[in-house]
Motif scaffolding. Structure first.
Motif, PDB file in Angstrom:
ATOM      1  N   VAL A  62      54.048  18.053  55.769  1.00 48.89           N
ATOM      2  CA  VAL A  62      53.616  16.933  56.614  1.00 48.89           C
ATOM      3  C   VAL A  62      52.738  15.978  55.809  1.00 48.89           C
ATOM      4  O   VAL A  62      52.905  14.751  55.861  1.00 48.89           O
ATOM      5  CB  VAL A  62      52.873  17.444  57.864  1.00 48.89           C
ATOM      6  CG1 VAL A  62      52.309  16.270  58.666  1.00 48.89           C
ATOM      7  CG2 VAL A  62      53.809  18.275  58.740  1.00 48.89           C
ATOM      8  N   GLY A  63      51.807  16.537  55.036  1.00 49.29           N
ATOM      9  CA  GLY A  63      50.959  15.695  54.199  1.00 49.29           C
ATOM     10  C   GLY A  63      51.756  14.896  53.196  1.00 49.29           C
ATOM     11  O   GLY A  63      51.497  13.703  52.980  1.00 49.29           O
ATOM     12  N   PRO A  71      44.749  22.746  52.529  1.00 47.23           N
ATOM     13  CA  PRO A  71      46.161  22.733  52.905  1.00 47.23           C
ATOM     14  C   PRO A  71      46.596  21.524  53.720  1.00 47.23           C
ATOM     15  O   PRO A  71      47.784  21.301  53.894  1.00 47.23           O
ATOM     16  CB  PRO A  71      46.264  24.002  53.758  1.00 47.23           C
ATOM     17  CG  PRO A  71      44.935  24.071  54.453  1.00 47.23           C
ATOM     18  CD  PRO A  71      43.927  23.541  53.459  1.00 47.23           C
ATOM     19  N   ASN A  72      45.665  20.719  54.235  1.00 46.07           N
ATOM     20  CA  ASN A  72      46.122  19.686  55.180  1.00 46.07           C
ATOM     21  C   ASN A  72      45.234  18.454  55.267  1.00 46.07           C
ATOM     22  O   ASN A  72      45.084  17.868  56.340  1.00 46.07           O
ATOM     23  CB  ASN A  72      46.277  20.278  56.589  1.00 46.07           C
ATOM     24  CG  ASN A  72      45.093  21.114  57.016  1.00 46.07           C
ATOM     25  OD1 ASN A  72      44.020  21.031  56.433  1.00 46.07           O
ATOM     26  ND2 ASN A  72      45.297  21.923  58.035  1.00 46.07           N
ATOM     27  N   ASP A  73      44.669  18.023  54.157  1.00 43.40           N
ATOM     28  CA  ASP A  73      43.895  16.782  54.130  1.00 43.40           C
ATOM     29  C   ASP A  73      44.524  15.788  53.169  1.00 43.40           C
ATOM     30  O   ASP A  73      45.178  16.176  52.194  1.00 43.40           O
ATOM     31  CB  ASP A  73      42.448  17.028  53.687  1.00 43.40           C
ATOM     32  CG  ASP A  73      41.614  17.690  54.777  1.00 43.40           C
ATOM     33  OD1 ASP A  73      42.056  17.691  55.942  1.00 43.40           O
ATOM     34  OD2 ASP A  73      40.527  18.196  54.466  1.00 43.40           O
ATOM     35  N   LEU A  74      44.298  14.502  53.424  1.00 45.88           N
ATOM     36  CA  LEU A  74      44.683  13.438  52.512  1.00 45.88           C
ATOM     37  C   LEU A  74      43.406  12.736  52.052  1.00 45.88           C
ATOM     38  O   LEU A  74      42.540  12.408  52.880  1.00 45.88           O
ATOM     39  CB  LEU A  74      45.619  12.431  53.181  1.00 45.88           C
ATOM     40  CG  LEU A  74      47.105  12.828  53.276  1.00 45.88           C
ATOM     41  CD1 LEU A  74      47.308  13.933  54.310  1.00 45.88           C
ATOM     42  CD2 LEU A  74      47.959  11.612  53.632  1.00 45.88           C
ATOM     43  N   LEU A  75      43.299  12.519  50.750  1.00 51.81           N
ATOM     44  CA  LEU A  75      42.107  11.923  50.159  1.00 51.81           C
ATOM     45  C   LEU A  75      42.464  10.655  49.394  1.00 51.81           C
ATOM     46  O   LEU A  75      43.586  10.483  48.923  1.00 51.81           O
ATOM     47  CB  LEU A  75      41.444  12.897  49.183  1.00 51.81           C
ATOM     48  CG  LEU A  75      41.146  14.326  49.637  1.00 51.81           C
ATOM     49  CD1 LEU A  75      40.539  15.110  48.474  1.00 51.81           C
ATOM     50  CD2 LEU A  75      40.213  14.338  50.838  1.00 51.81           C
ATOM     51  N   HIS A  76      41.462   9.797  49.240  1.00 54.29           N
ATOM     52  CA  HIS A  76      41.572   8.658  48.342  1.00 54.29           C
ATOM     53  C   HIS A  76      40.253   8.560  47.586  1.00 54.29           C
ATOM     54  O   HIS A  76      39.192   8.406  48.196  1.00 54.29           O
ATOM     55  CB  HIS A  76      41.847   7.356  49.094  1.00 54.29           C
ATOM     56  CG  HIS A  76      42.102   6.190  48.195  1.00 54.29           C
ATOM     57  ND1 HIS A  76      41.094   5.371  47.741  1.00 54.29           N
ATOM     58  CD2 HIS A  76      43.252   5.725  47.634  1.00 54.29           C
ATOM     59  CE1 HIS A  76      41.608   4.439  46.959  1.00 54.29           C
ATOM     60  NE2 HIS A  76      42.922   4.626  46.881  1.00 54.29           N
ATOM     61  N   LEU A  96      40.795  10.606  54.049  1.00 55.61           N
ATOM     62  CA  LEU A  96      41.499   9.527  54.730  1.00 55.61           C
ATOM     63  C   LEU A  96      42.191  10.023  55.988  1.00 55.61           C
ATOM     64  O   LEU A  96      42.237   9.308  57.002  1.00 55.61           O
ATOM     65  CB  LEU A  96      42.539   8.908  53.787  1.00 55.61           C
ATOM     66  CG  LEU A  96      43.515   7.900  54.399  1.00 55.61           C
ATOM     67  CD1 LEU A  96      42.782   6.634  54.838  1.00 55.61           C
ATOM     68  CD2 LEU A  96      44.627   7.566  53.418  1.00 55.61           C
ATOM     69  N   ALA A  97      42.749  11.219  55.932  1.00 55.48           N
ATOM     70  CA  ALA A  97      43.550  11.717  57.053  1.00 55.48           C
ATOM     71  C   ALA A  97      43.517  13.234  57.085  1.00 55.48           C
ATOM     72  O   ALA A  97      43.212  13.896  56.085  1.00 55.48           O
ATOM     73  CB  ALA A  97      44.992  11.229  56.929  1.00 55.48           C
ATOM     74  N   GLY A  98      43.815  13.776  58.255  1.00 57.76           N
ATOM     75  CA  GLY A  98      43.875  15.221  58.425  1.00 57.76           C
ATOM     76  C   GLY A  98      45.050  15.616  59.288  1.00 57.76           C
ATOM     77  O   GLY A  98      45.565  14.816  60.077  1.00 57.76           O
ATOM     78  N   ILE A  99      45.480  16.854  59.118  1.00 54.06           N
ATOM     79  CA  ILE A  99      46.634  17.392  59.839  1.00 54.06           C
ATOM     80  C   ILE A  99      46.204  18.680  60.522  1.00 54.06           C
ATOM     81  O   ILE A  99      45.503  19.501  59.931  1.00 54.06           O
ATOM     82  CB  ILE A  99      47.793  17.680  58.864  1.00 54.06           C
ATOM     83  CG1 ILE A  99      48.237  16.397  58.166  1.00 54.06           C
ATOM     84  CG2 ILE A  99      48.976  18.343  59.584  1.00 54.06           C
ATOM     85  CD1 ILE A  99      48.942  16.639  56.848  1.00 54.06           C
ATOM     86  N   LEU A 100      46.619  18.871  61.760  1.00 56.72           N
ATOM     87  CA  LEU A 100      46.324  20.100  62.483  1.00 56.72           C
ATOM     88  C   LEU A 100      47.601  20.589  63.157  1.00 56.72           C
ATOM     89  O   LEU A 100      48.151  19.916  64.031  1.00 56.72           O
ATOM     90  CB  LEU A 100      45.227  19.872  63.531  1.00 56.72           C
ATOM     91  CG  LEU A 100      44.827  21.095  64.367  1.00 56.72           C
ATOM     92  CD1 LEU A 100      44.224  22.170  63.468  1.00 56.72           C
ATOM     93  CD2 LEU A 100      43.856  20.707  65.469  1.00 56.72           C
ATOM     94  N   ILE A 160      44.571   9.561  61.231  1.00 56.53           N
ATOM     95  CA  ILE A 160      44.443   8.732  60.027  1.00 56.53           C
ATOM     96  C   ILE A 160      43.398   7.644  60.284  1.00 56.53           C
ATOM     97  O   ILE A 160      43.461   6.927  61.285  1.00 56.53           O
ATOM     98  CB  ILE A 160      45.782   8.066  59.658  1.00 56.53           C
ATOM     99  CG1 ILE A 160      46.858   9.135  59.435  1.00 56.53           C
ATOM    100  CG2 ILE A 160      45.634   7.191  58.409  1.00 56.53           C
ATOM    101  CD1 ILE A 160      48.245   8.560  59.162  1.00 56.53           C
ATOM    102  N   ASN A 161      42.445   7.542  59.370  1.00 60.12           N
ATOM    103  CA  ASN A 161      41.452   6.470  59.463  1.00 60.12           C
ATOM    104  C   ASN A 161      42.099   5.159  59.021  1.00 60.12           C
ATOM    105  O   ASN A 161      42.435   5.000  57.855  1.00 60.12           O
ATOM    106  CB  ASN A 161      40.255   6.769  58.560  1.00 60.12           C
ATOM    107  CG  ASN A 161      39.504   8.021  58.966  1.00 60.12           C
ATOM    108  OD1 ASN A 161      39.507   8.412  60.120  1.00 60.12           O
ATOM    109  ND2 ASN A 161      38.858   8.652  58.007  1.00 60.12           N
ATOM    110  N   VAL A 162      42.255   4.247  59.950  1.00 61.88           N
ATOM    111  CA  VAL A 162      42.863   2.947  59.639  1.00 61.88           C
ATOM    112  C   VAL A 162      41.780   1.892  59.458  1.00 61.88           C
ATOM    113  O   VAL A 162      41.735   1.184  58.460  1.00 61.88           O
ATOM    114  CB  VAL A 162      43.857   2.527  60.739  1.00 61.88           C
ATOM    115  CG1 VAL A 162      44.464   1.152  60.418  1.00 61.88           C
ATOM    116  CG2 VAL A 162      44.973   3.576  60.876  1.00 61.88           C
TER     117      VAL A 162
END
Length: 324
Positions: A156-157, A177-182, A187-191, A210-212
């Motif tokens: 998913v990520g 296992p389920n974060d997106l970084l910049h 920046l975003a997380g998955i659950l 997702i932080n927009v």
């Protein structure tokens, strides 16, 4: 309907008097004032100037099912069923879980302008200002049981990173296992939440936040370094376009995962891994394990090299960080 109509008028970023708004949506000026106060309590920035009325600085893009569907590929559009859009709810995952427990919800999409009780891993609160970020849950059915879902959160990520790159948003990395970084900031997380049989049919609720465009005034509640797409791009990112592009990538990836699992995507995931071949510390309950992160295996387990060799760590209540 009154609330959404009111927001639709304010979305243009211009001043509207209380009388004008009341006439448009068919309520009193007093009712308009009460709605505006509730919007403000929910984190929406509204200017109020005597004699001029109310305005949302910079305007507002509300989520729009029709616009989202217009952006979907034909083969994806037929699989996304009965989108359920709410203004403000406790959690899209909670809503999706309740629906999926009542019956087959394969392909159902749940989204909201605001989550009042959104959460990430380990029970962390997900800060949710009104109509500024993206919160959605997609229900997907798998026939091979819970045991066959290893690596799903990683997939998913990866799908989200692919989507961002298609929108020319570069530099987003994956944290197991389920974060997106910049640049090291979240920046975003998955659950993921699952119910069903261990070796038979199950339904997975795929929750994404997702932080927009995170307003600075609500960011004090965030207990870790964070960023948003507006900061990364220096401009406005359409949430409707973003969701459509993500769904196009995600559904294709889910279809592939159902047939092949995660193993064929290991190299691509590792090419975007924020901590690949770096020294890290794993926290497992009260235990701390140090080593060098060697990526993931075909099941999505984290590979940690230490003096004892390379060991695979599976998901759950494990956190990964760099040494201080």
């Amino acid at each position: 309907m009154t609330v959404r109509s009111l927001l639709s008028i304010l979305a243009d970023g211009k001043f509207h008097s209380g009388r004008e708004l009341g006439d448009e949506v068919g309520v009193s000026r007093s009712a308009i004032w009460k709605h505006v106060r509730r919007f403000e309590d929910g984190g929406l920035d509204i200017f109020s100037v005597k004699g001029r009325g109310y305005r949302v600085p910079g305007g507002l893009e509300l989520l729009d099912i029709e616009r989202i569907q217009q952006g979907l590929l034909p083969e994806v559009k037929v699989l996304i069923k009965d989108p359920d859009l709410r203004l403000s709810i406790e959690s899209t995952n909670e809503l999706a879980m309740e629906a999926s427990q009542r019956g087959d919800c394969h392909g159902r999409l749940f989204l909201a302008e605001q989550q009042l009780a959104g959460r990430g891993r380990r029970g962390r609160e997900w800060v949710s200002p009104f109509a500024r970020n993206l919160y959605f849950s997609l229900v997907w059915r798998f026939e091979q049981g819970v045991a066959a879902l290893e690596g799903l959160s990683l997939l998913v990520g990866l799908a989200i990173v692919r989507a961002l790159e298609k929108m020319e948003i570069q530099g987003v990395e994956l944290k197991w296992p389920n974060d997106l970084l910049h640049q090291g900031k979240k920046l975003a997380g998955i659950l993921l939440e699952v119910h069903g049989e261990a070796s038979g049919q199950c339904q997975v609720v795929i929750g994404v936040g997702i932080n927009v465009e995170m307003p600075k005034e609500v960011s004090e509640a965030i207990d870790q370094p964070w960023t948003d797409l507006k900061t990364i791009t220096g401009g406005v990112v359409s949430r409707n376009q973003l969701l459509a592009v993500i769904l196009n990538e995600l559904v294709v990836c889910l279809e592939r995962f159902d047939k092949e699992g995660f193993v064929g995507l290991v190299d691509e995931w590792q090419s975007r891994h924020a901590m690949q071949n770096e020294a890290v510390i794993l926290q497992i309950g009260d235990e701390f394990v140090e080593g060098v992160c060697r990526g993931v295996d075909g099941s999505g387990a984290l590979l940690l090299q230490s003096a004892a060799g390379i060991k695979a760590y599976h998901g759950g209540e494990i956190s990964v960080r760099r040494p201080v």
